[in-house]
Design a protein around this motif. Structure first.
Motif, mmCIF file in Angstrom:
data_model
loop_
_atom_site.group_PDB
_atom_site.id
_atom_site.type_symbol
_atom_site.label_atom_id
_atom_site.label_comp_id
_atom_site.label_asym_id
_atom_site.label_seq_id
_atom_site.Cartn_x
_atom_site.Cartn_y
_atom_site.Cartn_z
ATOM 1 N N ARG A 313 -6.744 -11.134 4.327
ATOM 2 C CA ARG A 313 -5.402 -11.171 3.723
ATOM 3 C C ARG A 313 -5.004 -9.762 3.278
ATOM 4 N NH1 ARG A 313 -6.013 -15.394 -0.965
ATOM 5 N NH2 ARG A 313 -3.750 -15.145 -1.094
ATOM 6 N N PRO A 314 -4.745 -8.860 4.219
ATOM 7 C CA PRO A 314 -4.399 -7.487 3.837
ATOM 8 C C PRO A 314 -3.091 -7.384 3.067
ATOM 9 C CG PRO A 314 -4.045 -7.818 6.188
ATOM 10 C CD PRO A 314 -4.749 -9.031 5.686
ATOM 11 N N ASP A 315 -2.120 -8.263 3.376
ATOM 12 C CA ASP A 315 -0.850 -8.208 2.646
ATOM 13 C C ASP A 315 -1.050 -8.498 1.166
ATOM 14 O OD1 ASP A 315 0.400 -7.632 5.002
ATOM 15 O OD2 ASP A 315 1.121 -9.669 5.355
ATOM 16 N N ARG A 316 -1.898 -9.476 0.871
ATOM 17 C CA ARG A 316 -2.169 -9.785 -0.530
ATOM 18 C C ARG A 316 -2.898 -8.629 -1.206
ATOM 19 N NH1 ARG A 316 -0.642 -10.979 -4.996
ATOM 20 N NH2 ARG A 316 -1.968 -12.167 -6.409
ATOM 21 N N ALA A 317 -3.811 -7.996 -0.498
ATOM 22 C CA ALA A 317 -4.512 -6.836 -1.053
ATOM 23 C C ALA A 317 -3.538 -5.707 -1.366
ATOM 24 C CB ALA A 317 -5.574 -6.355 -0.071
ATOM 25 N N HIS A 340 -5.235 4.790 -5.345
ATOM 26 C CA HIS A 340 -4.521 5.327 -4.173
ATOM 27 C C HIS A 340 -5.454 5.429 -2.967
ATOM 28 C CE1 HIS A 340 -0.464 6.309 -5.489
ATOM 29 N NE2 HIS A 340 -0.959 6.685 -6.655
ATOM 30 N N TYR A 341 -6.697 5.794 -3.202
ATOM 31 C CA TYR A 341 -7.660 5.886 -2.097
ATOM 32 C C TYR A 341 -7.867 4.510 -1.472
ATOM 33 C CZ TYR A 341 -11.812 7.463 0.458
ATOM 34 O OH TYR A 341 -12.718 7.779 1.438
ATOM 35 N N GLU A 342 -7.981 3.487 -2.305
ATOM 36 C CA GLU A 342 -8.160 2.128 -1.793
ATOM 37 C C GLU A 342 -6.943 1.700 -0.971
ATOM 38 O OE1 GLU A 342 -10.637 -1.028 -1.267
ATOM 39 O OE2 GLU A 342 -11.086 0.638 -2.633
ATOM 40 N N LEU A 343 -5.755 2.037 -1.448
ATOM 41 C CA LEU A 343 -4.540 1.702 -0.718
ATOM 42 C C LEU A 343 -4.461 2.480 0.587
ATOM 43 C CD1 LEU A 343 -2.107 -0.136 -1.010
ATOM 44 C CD2 LEU A 343 -0.941 1.658 -2.283
ATOM 45 N N ALA A 344 -4.928 3.724 0.581
ATOM 46 C CA ALA A 344 -4.932 4.532 1.800
ATOM 47 C C ALA A 344 -5.837 3.924 2.863
ATOM 48 C CB ALA A 344 -5.366 5.955 1.475
ATOM 49 N N THR A 345 -7.028 3.487 2.472
ATOM 50 C CA THR A 345 -7.925 2.870 3.452
ATOM 51 C C THR A 345 -7.339 1.572 3.994
ATOM 52 O OG1 THR A 345 -9.141 1.708 1.700
ATOM 53 C CG2 THR A 345 -9.946 3.878 2.342
ATOM 54 N N LEU A 346 -6.578 0.859 3.160
ATOM 55 C CA LEU A 346 -5.931 -0.367 3.626
ATOM 56 C C LEU A 346 -4.895 -0.042 4.699
ATOM 57 C CD1 LEU A 346 -5.540 -3.454 3.244
ATOM 58 C CD2 LEU A 346 -3.793 -2.895 1.550
ATOM 59 N N TYR A 347 -4.037 0.945 4.437
ATOM 60 C CA TYR A 347 -3.046 1.334 5.452
ATOM 61 C C TYR A 347 -3.726 1.876 6.709
ATOM 62 C CZ TYR A 347 1.039 0.747 2.448
ATOM 63 O OH TYR A 347 2.036 0.223 1.673
ATOM 64 N N ARG A 348 -4.834 2.579 6.522
ATOM 65 C CA ARG A 348 -5.530 3.164 7.679
ATOM 66 C C ARG A 348 -6.190 2.100 8.536
ATOM 67 N NH1 ARG A 348 -10.806 6.089 5.997
ATOM 68 N NH2 ARG A 348 -11.385 3.880 5.835
#
Length: 766
Positions: A313-317, A340-348
């Motif tokens: 569920r990446p959208d929920r994350a 921000h690093y966690e969000l960056a890895t999610l987008y990546r």
């Protein structure tokens, strides 16, 4: 000198007090210091007159040190015995040293000598005078065996903090292998040994030492921190079940709330990795309480986001992470950087949105400090767990370049799609774009009119700001500490820098640079490819409404020649994107897709052999050796005389016999003649590609420099009247793609031709 146990010392003080009451001070004074009563009197006066005050001063300083503690950084190995913080309780420790020294000076025969030595050593330790502390602990060890266990423990502890690891290991070996019964001090020595082994990255031995120490009697604080460190070591050893058991053991020592919270959170996260993420999410909800700090809330959000990702569920994350960044109590400092690093890895990883990933990595690199918050020394700062976000800057640079390549390909895809439209459809699309821009401008104007004015009113408070709109980049969050108009926001600065470079390149940072460059005749003074003067000129606010109603379509290739040129440019850009995905981002599966697009859409382009080689490497990187070998054979079959085909033969283990020099020159001459004929017949674009192909395929012959020179002449003659700069961009792309090969003369020649705009003096020789 007589020795007593701690209980015996209390009894001695009681007896001496009774003697004072029954016999009187005169009788005691008549006894010599060498007599039993004299020694007891000396001990009593040493304690009550000096050492008692020294102990009180030390305890006061120790309270100041303990009050400096804070939240637990789970990305760094926890120190069981935290190094002292500079400045805390210094005056109290100095008072303890002075009063303890008075005991040694005025009562050298009292039973408090070893206590005074240890107290001086401990005070110097908290003053960060490790050399002096080591000296006093060694003196205490040599004095008498009663306090030897404590002295050896404190000696090893000090040597570890001072970074004197070899001496610390020797001190621990001597103490633990001596056969003496040191009681709980032996357990503490085991824990110090475990921390030393962690710093030396000897994980298996560290786990054994910490586990042995925890099997014995330890003080609550020491036991809790040792159990937490054991959990981190077991995580490093990829033993999640053992790590969870260690983290659960922390609560048995009645730890402070921050340590208990960190241990429970770590256990929940590991439970989600080894068991059902849904159950871990339920346990995570139990940790949330009203009195936790913003850093704890950010920790919970990051763990919750990872659990949602584990559920697919990446959208929920993403919602969880952006919500905590935009909240009223958003994290600060390293907590903000890690989010921000966690969000960056999610987008990546989940979205392959490299633009947003690069922006978030850039923000993380600006807020993640090299040491822990309220750092505890350089030695501990280096002790980060493998999962710690320590590469934010490198990731930002890598994915910013990847994002630029991805955007370049997407832009050319859009332009080519527009270029192939029928006139009626094209006009309808342009009108739709114009209307959307006008609507966006009107919406911005309405938001501006609704904002309160500063003149005659108050400045809006931090909580008055409206939440970011849906169209705002997710990284633009919580700008309260970014200064007026967010001029210190690292993400906005990074985005502005990228937009500037995309528009102007690396132009000089000076006034009137365009006029100066135009006078010198440099082509950089002209607008870049696909741009007109109106497009790149800054527009005033007065003309903004007019500008919004104008859609610049000069970059759209509306004729077949322009479309062919852009397809050539796109092939190089696609190859560069594929190569970056494979080598920089470590994504061979995604790279395969783009290598295949190059081969499917432009199989005759000069970059096609490199795309084949890259495709073969991507197959092999994913363990598909058979598919990779098939692509290598295809490369050898379709481009047999190229240097990259020889590299493919080496990969297959085939013989790489060189072609006879005369035959190679003959083939090169024939290819050169065909390119020359294409030039004479007016097919300049085909001639340019053909000359560059000859230069690349036969670079070891004398024909190669001549072909490259001819390519420069073709570019020079066809591009001198090219005001759009597309011809120059095309030649630069071709040359850059070929210059990757290891040929010094080739790169030098390319740079010379590009710099001079074409060797006009050599036209006759071609």
């Amino acid at each position: 000198m007589g020795r007593f146990s701690p209980r015996g010392r209390t009894q001695v003080r009681t007896v001496c007090g009774l003697l004072f009451l029954l016999v009187g001070a005169g009788l005691l004074m008549s006894c010599g210091r060498g007599s039993f009563i004299g020694r007891q009197y000396d001990d009593l006066t040493a304690y009550y007159n000096t050492f008692h005050n020294a102990t009180q001063a030390f305890e006061s300083g120790l309270e100041s040190v303990n009050e400096s503690g804070g939240d637990i950084d789970r990305t760094r190995y926890l120190s069981v015995f935290p190094p002292p913080q500079g400045g805390a309780g210094q005056s109290s420790f100095e008072e303890a040293i002075q009063k303890s020294a008075a005991v040694l000076r005025e009562h050298p025969n009292s039973e408090w000598v070893d206590d005074a030595l240890l107290l001086i050593g401990r005070s110097r330790y908290y003053q960060q005078n490790y050399v002096g502390a080591v000296q006093k602990f060694r003196e205490a060890i040599a004095l008498e065996p009663e306090r030897e266990g404590e002295a050896r423990f404190r000696l090893a502890q000090t040597l570890v903090v001072a970074g004197r690891y070899r001496e610390a290991a020797e001190a621990l070996r001597t103490g633990l292998d001596s056969g003496e019964e040191y009681g709980s001090w032996a357990a503490r020595m085991r824990v110090v040994q475990g921390e030393l082994l962690v710093r030396q990255e000897n994980w298996a031995a560290a786990e054994q030492a910490l586990a042995q120490g925890l099997n014995d009697n330890l003080p609550d604080e020491t036991g809790a921190r040792a159990a937490f460190l054991l959990g981190q070591v077991r995580e490093t050893l990829d033993n999640p079940e053992g790590a969870r058991a260690a983290y659960r053991q922390v609560s048995g020592y009645d730890p402070p709330y921050p340590l208990a919270f960190a241990a429970k959170l770590a256990a929940v996260e590991l439970g989600g990795e080894t068991g059902p993420p849904g159950r871990a999410l339920e346990r995570l909800a139990e940790l949330e309480r009203d009195d936790n700090t913003r850093e704890m809330r950010a920790e919970i959000a990051r763990v919750r986001a990872r659990l949602h990702r584990a559920q697919g569920r990446p959208d929920r994350a993403r919602q969880v992470l952006t919500a905590v960044l935009r909240g009223d109590q958003a994290p600060r400092g390293s907590g903000k950087g890690r989010t921000h690093y966690e969000l960056a890895t999610l987008y990546r990883d989940a979205y392959e949105d490299f633009t947003r990933a690069a922006a978030h990595f850039d923000t993380a690199s600006a807020t993640l400090s090299p040491g822990p918050d309220g750092g505890t020394g350089a030695a501990e700062a280096a002790q980060v767990l493998p999962r710690a976000p320590s590469d934010a800057r490198a990731q930002a640079d890598r994915f910013r370049k990847l994002a630029d390549r991805s955007q370049a390909v997407a832009r050319m895809d859009s332009l080519l799609r527009l270029g192939r439209m029928a006139p009626t459809e094209f006009r309808a699309v342009v009108e739709k774009i114009r209307q959307r821009r006008l609507e966006e401008q009107e919406a911005r104007a309405q938001r501006t009119r609704r904002q309160p004015r500063f003149r005659g009113g108050r400045r809006p408070a931090a909580g008055d700001a409206s939440p970011p709109s849906a169209g705002q980049p997710a990284v633009q969050t919580q700008g309260a500490d970014a200064g007026f108009l967010f001029h210190r926001d690292p993400t906005l600065v990074q985005q502005g820098r990228r937009q500037f470079e995309q528009t102007w390149g690396d132009r000089p940072l000076m006034d009137d640079w365009r006029r100066a460059e135009a006078i010198r005749g440099r082509p950089d003074a002209r607008p870049r490819a696909g741009q007109t003067e109106d497009r790149v000129r800054p527009q005033s606010s007065a003309g903004s409404s007019t500008a919004a109603g104008v859609v610049d379509v000069s970059a759209v290739p509306r004729d077949s020649i322009s479309r062919a040129e852009m397809k050539d440019q796109r092939a190089v850009a696609q190859y560069e994107l594929a190569n970056a995905l494979f080598r920089a981002a470590g994504r061979p599966d995604s790279a395969q897709t783009w290598f295949r697009r190059v081969l499917d859409e432009t199989p005759d382009h000069p970059v096609a052999p490199q795309a084949l080689y890259g495709l073969a490497q991507a197959h092999r990187a994913q363990g598909d050796t058979a598919a990779g070998d098939d692509v290598y054979r295809r490369l050898i079959s379709e481009h047999p005389d190229t240097p990259i085909a020889r590299r493919a033969r080496e990969q297959l283990g085939l013989a790489t016999t060189d072609e006879a020099p005369g035959r190679a020159v003959s083939r090169a001459d024939s290819a050169y003649a065909r390119a020359y004929e294409a030039w004479r017949s007016g097919r300049h674009d085909a001639a340019l590609r053909a000359f560059l192909t000859v230069a690349d395929a036969y670079r070891e012959t004398s024909v190669a420099p001549r072909a490259l020179l001819a390519a420069g002449v073709v570019y020079h003659r066809t591009a001198r009247h090219d005001s759009s700069g597309q011809g120059r961009a095309r030649f630069t792309h071709y040359a850059d793609s070929l210059a990757r090969a290891d040929a010094p003369w080739f790169a030098t020649a390319v740079e010379s031709i590009i710099r001079r705009g074409g060797p006009s003096g050599a036209l006759a020789s071609v």
